[in-house]
Design a protein around this motif. Structure first.
Motif, PDB file in Angstrom:
ATOM      1  N   UNK A   7       0.881  -1.118  -0.030  1.00  0.00           N
ATOM      2  CA  UNK A   7       0.044  -0.111   0.135  1.00  0.00           C
ATOM      3  C   UNK A   7       0.873   1.349   0.123  1.00  0.00           C
ATOM      4  N   UNK A   8       0.667   2.150  -1.064  1.00  0.00           N
ATOM      5  CA  UNK A   8       1.517   3.328  -1.086  1.00  0.00           C
ATOM      6  C   UNK A   8       1.165   4.322   0.186  1.00  0.00           C
ATOM      7  N   UNK A   9       2.117   4.635   1.074  1.00  0.00           N
ATOM      8  CA  UNK A   9       2.205   5.756   2.061  1.00  0.00           C
ATOM      9  C   UNK A   9       2.538   7.040   1.265  1.00  0.00           C
ATOM     10  N   UNK A  10       1.241   7.527   0.785  1.00  0.00           N
ATOM     11  CA  UNK A  10       1.494   9.166   0.014  1.00  0.00           C
ATOM     12  C   UNK A  10       1.682  10.178   0.959  1.00  0.00           C
ATOM     13  N   UNK A  11       3.111  10.295   1.105  1.00  0.00           N
ATOM     14  CA  UNK A  11       3.333  11.626   2.336  1.00  0.00           C
ATOM     15  C   UNK A  11       3.939  12.790   1.346  1.00  0.00           C
ATOM     16  N   UNK A  12       3.999  12.475   0.122  1.00  0.00           N
ATOM     17  CA  UNK A  12       4.626  13.585  -0.682  1.00  0.00           C
ATOM     18  C   UNK A  12       3.624  14.244  -2.071  1.00  0.00           C
ATOM     19  N   UNK A  13       2.663  13.760  -2.324  1.00  0.00           N
ATOM     20  CA  UNK A  13       1.984  14.033  -3.518  1.00  0.00           C
ATOM     21  C   UNK A  13       1.109  15.248  -3.330  1.00  0.00           C
ATOM     22  N   UNK A  14       0.712  15.776  -4.429  1.00  0.00           N
ATOM     23  CA  UNK A  14       0.249  17.032  -4.462  1.00  0.00           C
ATOM     24  C   UNK A  14      -1.387  17.093  -4.381  1.00  0.00           C
ATOM     25  N   UNK A  15      -2.150  15.872  -4.511  1.00  0.00           N
ATOM     26  CA  UNK A  15      -3.427  15.765  -4.539  1.00  0.00           C
ATOM     27  C   UNK A  15      -3.933  15.242  -3.225  1.00  0.00           C
ATOM     28  N   UNK A  16      -4.247  15.915  -2.308  1.00  0.00           N
ATOM     29  CA  UNK A  16      -4.391  15.616  -0.750  1.00  0.00           C
ATOM     30  C   UNK A  16      -6.112  15.241  -0.638  1.00  0.00           C
ATOM     31  N   UNK A  17      -6.358  14.358   0.028  1.00  0.00           N
ATOM     32  CA  UNK A  17      -7.787  14.122   0.369  1.00  0.00           C
ATOM     33  C   UNK A  17      -8.174  15.118   1.673  1.00  0.00           C
ATOM     34  N   UNK A  18      -7.273  15.484   2.554  1.00  0.00           N
ATOM     35  CA  UNK A  18      -7.235  16.514   3.470  1.00  0.00           C
ATOM     36  C   UNK A  18      -6.252  17.383   3.383  1.00  0.00           C
TER      37      UNK A  18
END
Length: 583
Positions: free
Chosen positions: A173-184
């Motif tokens: 599972x990707x731990x997305x700590x750097x992407x631009x498109x945030x849920x919150x």
């Protein structure tokens, strides 16, 4: 959705700015799909792709202001195409947007090119070059060649980290700590790299919580194995108050603060995965009709929220917390010690609330046939689970906290009728022995008040069950606020420590000294009940706290005197008055 995007972008000249037209990006994506369909499918099904696509389509329709230039927002299509082509092993060169010379490559990582920019939100163009899958990025001030194995970090390159749900499993599972498109949205607008320690904590938690789900709640474990596609870590929050959020436009993704324990993490996964499942269903089969333009929405009491909620939000909450209750119910039957006691509390708390809420939702005329069927099935599941709830101190506490939250919510959001306040305050000031009867008012006014942390006493109960020593430290702390628990005050801690008479006196003092918040009034009722005082006052402060608080304020205004809150509640609870309607 991508067809909608291409239809929207095609007639717009120059929308992609210095980047090639959208059709060029689409052609590159199609070439990648022919070579490696699985890689393209993974990119298109990323939750962040759904979030980006929805926001861009909304922006194209509304043409409102935004922090990101439109060409850079639309240019994420170019980034997806470039990543897909590189992963497919194509040889190409293609421009993509860069923020401060940083290029986010979904599923791969973040490239930091040499930069002369010192300010945020400076968008430029970088070039992605790939020769048989080996990627080089070229910016205005230099270039960066990615490692041959993109999972390996290097100077200027932060790979996206992934965690398996089961140690050694192929799917991670990707731990997305750097992407631009945030849920919150992040507090400062930019995501930050997890420390090595924080990443390790998340990875361990995910594996432990998945193992717990597999043992306690196999349906949710199966859903996690298939549906969970990314997790966006959020900043740490209070103990037992895990902040988590998902989006119907990013199905399979969730953002969450780090839970303290594996059971809390498992409950969070169960909660958010339910939201994703229901969102996916509602894209295909609407469960309720939208309110007509200009018509007021019916607002409900939501036991899991501080604010009043419309029907759509209630459906999401009821569906999510049914899975949460199912998980805790299984834990209550199989765990021992403090973990078992806390699970029994959680199970009884949510099941008791759901048995109250779900039948009320089923009568809403806005439900579609599919919505009525879904609620009928949900109600059956809740009834079956509730039938397994036993008795015990934790169950009794759960029932009391459910009643406390509802009463506090009423005190915060239900507005007594002004005529009722006038009649009752005048009768009190005139010294009448009993309050006059009021006319029935079946539909009270419900208004969002901004009140928050209405669950503070339930949080104190959780601390008491899990870690009594931590509760003692809270009691011994000085000041008007309790450290580590927003919304709780010294009187609440005294109540949680079973110092009922002391808490009653402190609640009374707070009401006399200043305008009191809703939780102070209902806390007074709890303390009176546990101290064995005035059942009439307890009734009034549980059933109609908004009326007690409203009359108290009105009496102060017309007489310049502050009535004793217990005496006033006792008077109002003697009969003849009733709640300002149900909600």
């Amino acid at each position: 959705m991508f067809d909608l995007l291409m239809d929207a972008l095609s007639p717009l000249d120059g929308v992609t700015g210095r980047l090639p037209g959208a059709q060029r990006a689409w052609d590159l994506l199609a070439a990648a799909q022919r070579r490696d369909p699985a890689a393209v499918e993974e990119l298109l099904l990323l939750p962040e792709t759904g979030l980006w696509l929805t926001r861009l389509l909304t922006r194209l329709r509304s043409n409102g202001p935004a922090d990101t230039p439109l060409w850079a927002e639309a240019g994420h299509l170019h980034t997806l195409a470039a990543v897909a082509a590189a992963r497919a092993g194509l040889t190409f060169s293609f421009p993509v947007p860069a923020l401060q010379e940083k290029v986010w490559l979904p599923t791969l990582g973040l490239a930091r090119l040499p930069s002369a920019h010192r300010h945020r939100n400076v968008w430029t163009v970088a070039e992605v070059r790939s020769v048989h899958g080996r990627i080089t990025l070229v910016g205005a001030y230099g270039q960066l060649r990615l490692p041959s194995v993109p999972e390996h970090p290097s100077s200027g390159w932060l790979p996206q980290r992934r965690s398996p749900l089961v140690a050694g499993a192929a799917r991670r599972i990707p731990l997305d700590d750097l992407g631009h498109h945030r849920i919150a949205p992040m507090p400062d607008g930019a995501a930050e790299r997890l420390t090595h320690s924080a990443y390790g904590s998340w990875s361990r938690l995910l594996q432990e919580s998945y193992a717990l789900l597999a043992a306690m709640d196999p349906p949710t474990a199966d859903a996690a194995a298939v549906l969970l596609r990314s997790l966006q870590p959020m900043s740490a929050h209070e103990r037992f108050r895990v902040r988590s959020v998902s989006s119907g436009h990013g199905v399979g993704g969730l953002a969450s603060s780090v839970p303290d324990t594996a059971p809390l993490c498992a409950a969070t996964l169960a909660h958010e995965l339910q939201h994703s499942k229901l969102s996916a269903l509602m894209h295909l089969y609407p469960l309720h009709e939208p309110a007509p333009p200009g018509a007021p929405q019916r607002l409900y009491y939501a036991p899991w929220r501080d604010d009043p909620r419309p029907l759509g939000g209630m459906l999401q909450g009821a569906y999510a917390f049914t899975a949460v209750a199912r998980f805790w119910s299984a834990c209550a039957a199989r765990l021992a010690g403090p973990d078992g006691g806390l699970a029994a509390f959680e199970s009884a708390l949510w099941l008791g609330r759901l048995t109250e809420v779900v039948p009320a939702l089923a009568t809403d005329p806005a439900l579609t046939a599919a919505g009525r069927d879904a609620l009928q099935a949900l109600h059956g599941a809740v009834v079956r689970l509730h039938g397994r709830t036993g008795e015990g101190a934790e169950v009794t506490l759960a029932r009391r906290m459910a009643a406390d939250h509802r009463a506090t919510w009423r005190a915060a959001h239900v507005r007594p009728h002004p005529d009722d306040l006038a009649v009752l305050s005048a009768a009190w000031c005139a010294g009448r022995k009993r309050p006059p009867a009021l006319p029935p008012r079946p539909h009270p006014e419900i208004r969002e008040s901004g009140a928050r942390h209405l669950d503070a006493r339930a949080m104190l109960v959780r601390v008491r069950l899990a870690d009594p020593a931590a509760l003692d430290k809270m009691r011994d702390s000085q000041g008007d606020h309790v450290p580590g628990l927003a919304g709780a005050g010294p009187a609440d801690v005294l109540w949680a420590c079973a110092e009922f008479t002391a808490s009653w006196r402190l609640y009374s003092q707070e009401i006399r000294n200043a305008p009191a918040g809703p939780a102070t009034w209902t806390g007074l009722g709890l303390a009176l009940a546990d101290a064995g005082r005035s059942p009439e006052a307890v009734r009034a402060l549980t059933v109609m706290p908004e009326l007690v608080a409203g009359v108290h304020s009105a009496v102060r205004e017309i007489s310049s005197r502050t009535p004793d809150p217990t005496a006033l509640a006792d008077w109002l609870g003697q009969g003849g008055t009733g709640p300002s309607g149900s909600c």
